[in-house]
Design a protein around this motif. Structure first.
Motif, PDB file in Angstrom:
ATOM      1  N   ARG A 143      -5.778  21.973  -4.526  1.00  0.00           N
ATOM      2  CA  ARG A 143      -4.802  21.873  -5.696  1.00  0.00           C
ATOM      3  C   ARG A 143      -3.597  20.871  -5.387  1.00  0.00           C
ATOM      4  N   ILE A 144      -4.052  19.941  -4.390  1.00  0.00           N
ATOM      5  CA  ILE A 144      -2.854  18.980  -4.047  1.00  0.00           C
ATOM      6  C   ILE A 144      -3.438  17.500  -4.497  1.00  0.00           C
ATOM      7  N   LYS A 145      -2.768  16.743  -5.297  1.00  0.00           N
ATOM      8  CA  LYS A 145      -3.321  15.575  -5.626  1.00  0.00           C
ATOM      9  C   LYS A 145      -2.536  14.418  -5.229  1.00  0.00           C
ATOM     10  N   LEU A 146      -3.083  13.311  -4.765  1.00  0.00           N
ATOM     11  CA  LEU A 146      -2.378  12.168  -4.161  1.00  0.00           C
ATOM     12  C   LEU A 146      -2.459  11.094  -5.112  1.00  0.00           C
ATOM     13  N   VAL A 147      -1.136  10.341  -5.304  1.00  0.00           N
ATOM     14  CA  VAL A 147      -0.957   9.143  -5.943  1.00  0.00           C
ATOM     15  C   VAL A 147      -0.176   8.243  -4.863  1.00  0.00           C
ATOM     16  N   MET A 148      -0.913   7.114  -4.582  1.00  0.00           N
ATOM     17  CA  MET A 148      -0.396   6.472  -3.416  1.00  0.00           C
ATOM     18  C   MET A 148      -0.496   4.811  -3.688  1.00  0.00           C
ATOM     19  N   ASN A 149       0.589   4.043  -3.104  1.00  0.00           N
ATOM     20  CA  ASN A 149       0.502   2.836  -2.831  1.00  0.00           C
ATOM     21  C   ASN A 149       0.394   1.895  -3.906  1.00  0.00           C
ATOM     22  N   ASP A 150       1.240   2.111  -4.888  1.00  0.00           N
ATOM     23  CA  ASP A 150       1.590   1.185  -6.151  1.00  0.00           C
ATOM     24  C   ASP A 150       2.831   1.146  -6.441  1.00  0.00           C
ATOM     25  N   THR A 151       3.747   0.041  -6.040  1.00  0.00           N
ATOM     26  CA  THR A 151       5.081  -0.165  -6.218  1.00  0.00           C
ATOM     27  C   THR A 151       5.463   0.252  -7.738  1.00  0.00           C
ATOM     28  N   GLY A 152       4.473   0.259  -8.776  1.00  0.00           N
ATOM     29  CA  GLY A 152       4.925   0.802 -10.043  1.00  0.00           C
ATOM     30  C   GLY A 152       5.061   1.997 -10.065  1.00  0.00           C
ATOM     31  N   LEU A 153       4.244   2.923  -9.208  1.00  0.00           N
ATOM     32  CA  LEU A 153       4.322   4.436  -9.514  1.00  0.00           C
ATOM     33  C   LEU A 153       4.639   5.153  -8.112  1.00  0.00           C
ATOM     34  N   THR A 154       4.985   4.312  -7.172  1.00  0.00           N
ATOM     35  CA  THR A 154       5.169   5.162  -5.754  1.00  0.00           C
ATOM     36  C   THR A 154       6.378   4.842  -5.147  1.00  0.00           C
ATOM     37  N   PRO A 155       7.205   5.618  -4.544  1.00  0.00           N
ATOM     38  CA  PRO A 155       8.240   5.217  -3.816  1.00  0.00           C
ATOM     39  C   PRO A 155       8.458   4.341  -2.813  1.00  0.00           C
ATOM     40  N   ASN A 156       9.322   3.838  -1.948  1.00  0.00           N
ATOM     41  CA  ASN A 156       9.282   3.088  -0.901  1.00  0.00           C
ATOM     42  C   ASN A 156       9.060   3.740   0.487  1.00  0.00           C
ATOM     43  N   SER A 157       8.010   4.032   0.712  1.00  0.00           N
ATOM     44  CA  SER A 157       7.862   4.889   2.036  1.00  0.00           C
ATOM     45  C   SER A 157       7.923   3.944   3.219  1.00  0.00           C
ATOM     46  N   GLY A 158       8.015   2.598   3.135  1.00  0.00           N
ATOM     47  CA  GLY A 158       8.044   1.534   4.302  1.00  0.00           C
ATOM     48  C   GLY A 158       6.548   1.120   4.479  1.00  0.00           C
ATOM     49  N   PRO A 159       6.337  -0.002   5.263  1.00  0.00           N
ATOM     50  CA  PRO A 159       5.038  -0.267   5.814  1.00  0.00           C
ATOM     51  C   PRO A 159       4.419   0.697   6.578  1.00  0.00           C
ATOM     52  N   ALA A 160       2.844   0.482   6.702  1.00  0.00           N
ATOM     53  CA  ALA A 160       2.357   1.494   7.576  1.00  0.00           C
ATOM     54  C   ALA A 160       1.906   0.358   8.902  1.00  0.00           C
ATOM     55  N   GLY A 161       3.141   0.558   9.722  1.00  0.00           N
ATOM     56  CA  GLY A 161       2.982  -0.442  10.835  1.00  0.00           C
ATOM     57  C   GLY A 161       3.983   0.301  11.877  1.00  0.00           C
ATOM     58  N   GLY A 162       3.914  -0.061  13.325  1.00  0.00           N
ATOM     59  CA  GLY A 162       4.750   0.400  14.126  1.00  0.00           C
ATOM     60  C   GLY A 162       4.542   1.936  14.397  1.00  0.00           C
ATOM     61  N   SER A 163       3.264   2.265  14.195  1.00  0.00           N
ATOM     62  CA  SER A 163       2.997   3.635  14.219  1.00  0.00           C
ATOM     63  C   SER A 163       4.169   4.644  13.659  1.00  0.00           C
ATOM     64  N   ARG A 164       4.606   4.192  12.341  1.00  0.00           N
ATOM     65  CA  ARG A 164       5.759   4.909  12.148  1.00  0.00           C
ATOM     66  C   ARG A 164       5.494   5.915  10.873  1.00  0.00           C
ATOM     67  N   SER A 165       4.214   5.643  10.142  1.00  0.00           N
ATOM     68  CA  SER A 165       4.062   6.355   9.078  1.00  0.00           C
ATOM     69  C   SER A 165       3.841   7.858   9.124  1.00  0.00           C
ATOM     70  N   ASN A 166       3.304   8.429  10.225  1.00  0.00           N
ATOM     71  CA  ASN A 166       3.054   9.749  10.403  1.00  0.00           C
ATOM     72  C   ASN A 166       4.522  10.449  10.555  1.00  0.00           C
ATOM     73  N   VAL A 167       5.219   9.756  11.216  1.00  0.00           N
ATOM     74  CA  VAL A 167       6.684  10.466  11.487  1.00  0.00           C
ATOM     75  C   VAL A 167       7.390  10.231  10.292  1.00  0.00           C
ATOM     76  N   MET A 168       7.535   8.825   9.969  1.00  0.00           N
ATOM     77  CA  MET A 168       8.397   8.611   8.823  1.00  0.00           C
ATOM     78  C   MET A 168       8.060   9.234   7.483  1.00  0.00           C
ATOM     79  N   SER A 169       6.799   8.908   7.233  1.00  0.00           N
ATOM     80  CA  SER A 169       6.508   9.324   5.649  1.00  0.00           C
ATOM     81  C   SER A 169       5.836  10.674   5.869  1.00  0.00           C
ATOM     82  N   GLY A 170       5.273  11.153   7.003  1.00  0.00           N
ATOM     83  CA  GLY A 170       5.123  12.622   7.135  1.00  0.00           C
ATOM     84  C   GLY A 170       6.143  13.405   6.837  1.00  0.00           C
TER      85      GLY A 170
END
Length: 910
Positions: free
Chosen positions: A684-711
């Protein structure tokens, strides 16, 4: 023309072909069976494997004219469906084998033939089979693939069911479990489209791009003659620098003010100079790829060849000219200055060692070459679909260069067949953006493997000089360093990369006094791009080998030398940047690893003892400690949204880019762990991801940051939604109730690493990362004494990533990093522009190059205070230091101290 009648997935198909096409082209272009992938196009990678009359066939090198009439051809689309997976497909999902998923169809088709002929293979037979059929995977480290085949064989033999393989949540909890990726089933059935697949769905007027590229490494451009090429069939437009509407530069977004360049040194299309082999000089836009490539060959470029500086020492020579006139070739310096002056300590210390080490220009080698397409969307925005792992970052890097206002540029991430960091650089994005702007038509650009290898960024080589001082008991007193990073001709992120040496040389060890200088050097070899580990492999190549040399000099066991010097809360240990680590977990981690180290020593001793007199091989054990920080230096941040839908599902919006590491399952798990308190199940959880026209700025997927920052951002968004849904009695509002009460349905979650600070520009002292990961590498190697050939026969890694978010993903990340670390240590390089131009010649490891005996141990009793649910990242720490551990094992086996990689047989033998 030739009429062919083929039985494809059980259906008779009549085709008319000209005979020159490959079987892969016919399957993909004529029949749209795009589950058959083209990676290398040379039969080296197995992504194109299909079954022809019961035999594994590399369809990219099989001419359709050679396929017999009525041949029975099976592709991935014909063996299972999303609702009824073949046992191999089910096992692939269950074991997390489809990370990026690009190689999965080729492996599955290969394995199907194996099991049809050998229903009960051994693990060695499975590896040998994949090796023989040239199946390559860059993501998994191969062991999960072997596990999957063994389990699928059990299902086919009736010993298990497919359902037995799949993890089923209990108590509606998936955090820390083996829950499957949302993308898994689509990837293993060939339904997950990558960029080259999506290009086939573009409008008929789409123009195909071919690049005119430099075949020298440094030259002045005297003229570009397109007159003959413009007359050739199908050519719509030839674009040179004169046609670029914007500044014709990709900005490197200079990170630090002490950088002597301005960050605008990288042309989209070369105008005055060629700076490296492969630089794009012009783009031919034509109706077909064939027409575009033919015309590209007819473009004439008049060059004045200049001296090419192919390494940092060459570019630093007194007589070297400035590669970018006005900017010195050594354009950035960082110093780690901690504690007291080290010079008198080095003079008086009873034990001092010095190490010169070299960390090589490792190529990324994803099996999917770079690809992008672009068009103008319904809102008038230039829209670029690419493998970008930083869609908002790249938006900022190319807007001005291609000549569009920020609100008129949109970037969408394609499903990416692995990047390992090279897609931190927006080369193809800028090229396709310019092409669609200039032509006014949709455009597409798909690199071949030669372009992928020669024209995309590489790990920046590190020339490391490290000195260590220790007292009479082995306590480290001081560290000195003088290091150079060869970052190629373009400065983008070169300063940030070099700053990593101030953060990770000596990391993990309690060193009170440091003077470590590192400089960035501009050269004419391949430009430096982000690569998994980003600065840590160079740092530990010097620093960790120095620890091993000191331990050997003092007669202390190398494991215990590290353990006695590691960060300790009781001693107030701080990082090289002078801040406390996020957790003091290393004493426990070494305690956890110690019995594994001793078991490996006993194993190697037994293998050596079993050798005959003057045996052919010698075995040895190694150790290293690798550390990586999670974040982009200082006050990093991320944003995500959570929205309650009319059907009482929740949609999560974020820009957590996925290059195979599992952004989909990461987003789902972080969201579900909060939403499940209101009864939401994963479906019951849908994902909309990775489109600057639709999704917010979560920062780049680098520097092992995503699990901490975007998580964390995803968690916060879900918490805000849950708080709004919660009633006074503890139950939760429905969509209709929220609407009736006038409550907002969509919530913005933001998370900022406020505890961090930028490092001081003079001393590198500060607190750059909120969370770290820690990995102890324990390999066992076999050295063939007559040849110097090294094989890793066992690899144990003991890691602390805080809370494990998804066990399959973490296992896959660690095993994949071990495989890349073995490649980095022993075989991989991009140095010779004539030789290192294929996957094989670059030294990519095949299945038999990686041990089956891989042991993964996790420590979870140190949850991260600032990590979501206590988690750190897990992608880069495992690749920080496996290579020095392997070199240390070579020393343990033979007494030969290798300090330069790759340690190919001739290097070890010498």
């Amino acid at each position: 023309m030739i009429k062919k009648v083929l039985i494809i997935n059980g259906t008779e198909r009549t085709l008319v072909v000209d005979g020159s096409e490959s079987l892969a082209q016919v399957l993909r272009d004529r029949l749209l069976l795009t589950g058959c992938k083209i990676g290398c196009g040379e039969g080296h990678c197995g992504a194109c494997n299909v079954i022809v009359d019961g035999k594994v066939t590399r369809s990219c090198i099989t001419k359709i004219s050679k396929v017999a009439d009525y041949a029975k051809i099976e592709t991935i689309e014909g063996i299972g469906t999303l609702d009824n997976l073949h046992p191999l497909q089910a096992a692939w999902v269950a074991h997390g084998c489809a990370q990026c998923g690009f190689c999965s169809p080729g492996f599955i088709m290969s394995a199907k033939v194996l099991l049809e002929n050998n229903p009960s293979p051994t693990r060695e037979e499975v590896r040998d089979w994949f090796n023989k059929n040239r199946n390559l995977c860059r993501c998994t480290g191969y062991r999960p693939l072997i596990d999957a085949v063994m389990d699928a064989a059990k299902v086919l033999r009736g010993e298990k069911t497919k359902e037995d393989l799949m993890f089923v949540p209990t108590y509606n909890r998936i955090l820390g479990t083996r829950y499957e990726r949302p993308s898994g089933a689509a990837k293993v059935t060939g339904q997950w489209n990558f960029g080259a697949d999506e290009i086939k769905n573009l409008p008929e007027d789409t123009l195909q791009i071919a690049l005119v590229q430099a075949e020298v490494s440094h030259a002045n451009i005297k003229g570009i003659d397109t007159s003959e090429a413009e007359k050739m069939p199908g050519v719509a437009r030839i674009i040179t620098y004169k046609d670029v509407p914007g500044r014709n530069r990709i900005t490197g977004l200079i990170t630090f003010p002490t950088n002597k360049g301005d960050g605008w040194d990288r042309p989209i299309l070369c105008d005055e100079k060629v700076f490296q082999y492969g630089d794009a000089i012009a783009m031919v836009c034509a109706d077909t790829v064939e027409h575009a490539k033919a015309a590209a060959k007819a473009v004439k470029v008049d060059l004045e060849v200049l001296p090419a500086y192919m390494s940092a020492p060459e570019a630093m020579a007194p007589d070297a000219i400035e590669i970018h006139p006005g900017t010195p070739n050594v354009y950035y310096e960082t110093n780690c200055i901690k504690g007291d002056d080290t010079a008198p300590i080095m003079e008086s210390a009873p034990n001092v060692v010095e190490v010169e080490a070299y960390c090589s220009r490792q190529p990324h080698l994803p099996i999917e070459p770079d690809v992008a397409y672009a068009y103008t969307d319904e809102e008038g925005r230039i829209t670029i679909h690419s493998k970008s792992i930083g869609i908002h970052l790249h938006h900022a890097m190319i807007c001005e260069g291609i000549g569009v206002a920020p609100e008129k540029l949109r970037i969408v991430q394609l499903h990416a067949g692995g990047t390992f960091g090279y897609k931190f650089s927006p080369t193809i994005e800028a090229l396709t953006g310019v092409a669609t702007l200039v032509t006014g038509r949709p455009v597409a650009l798909n690199f071949n493997m030669h372009q992928m290898i020669t024209y995309t960024g590489k790990r920046s080589p590190g020339f490391m000089n490290i000195k260590l001082a220790a007292d009479e008991n082995g306590k480290i007193l001081a560290l000195e360093g003088n290091n150079y990073i060869d970052h190629g001709p373009y400065s983008e992120f070169g300063d940030l990369l070099t700053m990593r040496l101030s953060q990770f040389v000596g990391a993990g060890m309690d060193i009170k006094n440091i003077r470590n200088k590192s400089q960035t050097v501009c050269t004419n070899h391949a430009y430096g791009a982000a690569f998994r580990g980003y600065g840590a492999p160079q740092s530990f190549m010097g620093g960790d080998i120095a620890l091993d040399v000191m331990a050997a000099k003092m007669g202390i066991d190398p494991f215990e030398f590290r353990a006695m010097n590691c960060y300790k809360e009781s001693e107030g240990s701080t990082t090289p940047n002078g801040c406390k680590p996020d957790v003091y977990c290393l004493e426990d981690l070494f305690d956890l690893a110690r019995p594994k180290y001793h078991a490996n020593k006993a194993y190697a001793e037994e293998l050596n003892k079993n050798q005959s007199e003057g045996g052919k091989y010698k075995y040895g054990v190694g150790v290293s400690l690798g550390i990586y920080g999670c974040g982009l230096d200082g006050v990093d941040s991320s944003e995500a949204w959570a929205e309650l839908n009319a059907d009482n599902t929740v949609t999560i919006y974020n820009s957590w880019e996925d290059h195979g590491q599992g952004a989909d399952i990461g987003t789902l798990t972080h969201a579900h762990e909060t939403l499940r308190q209101a009864g939401f199940t994963p479906d019951r959880i849908k994902l909309v991801m990775n489109d600057t026209g639709l999704t917010p700025n979560s920062g780049p997927a680098g520097g092992s940051r995503s699990n901490v920052m975007s998580g964390n951002a995803t968690r916060v968004a879900c918490e805000l939604l849950i708080d709004a849904m919660k009633k006074a009695d503890g139950t939760f509002r429905t969509y209709d109730e929220m609407k009736a009460e006038g409550l907002a349905l969509k919530y913005e979650g933001k998370w900022v690493a406020t505890d961090c600070s930028d490092c001081d520009m003079e001393t590198a002292q500060g607190n750059p990362f909120s969370v770290y990961m820690y990995c102890i590498s324990l390999p066992v190697v076999r050295v063939e004494m007559a040849t110097g050939k090294v094989k890793v026969v066992k690899f144990t890694m003991v890691s602390d990533f805080g809370t494990i978010i998804n066990k399959i993903v973490v296992d896959g990340q660690v095993m994949g990093a071990i495989a890349q670390g073995i490649g980095l240590a022993l075989s991989e390089d991009f140095e010779d522009l004539q030789k290192h131009t294929t996957l094989q010649r670059c030294g990519i490891p095949y299945p038999n190059d990686i041990p089956d005996d891989i042991e993964l141990i996790y420590q979870e009793n140190h949850p991260r205070p600032l990590g979501p649910y206590g988690a750190a990242g897990c992608g880069e720490g495992p690749l920080a230091a496996p290579h020095p551990a392997i070199l240390n094992a070579i020393y343990n086996a033979t007494g030969a101290r290798v300090t330069k990689i790759p340690a190919r047989p001739e290097v070890v033998k010498a």
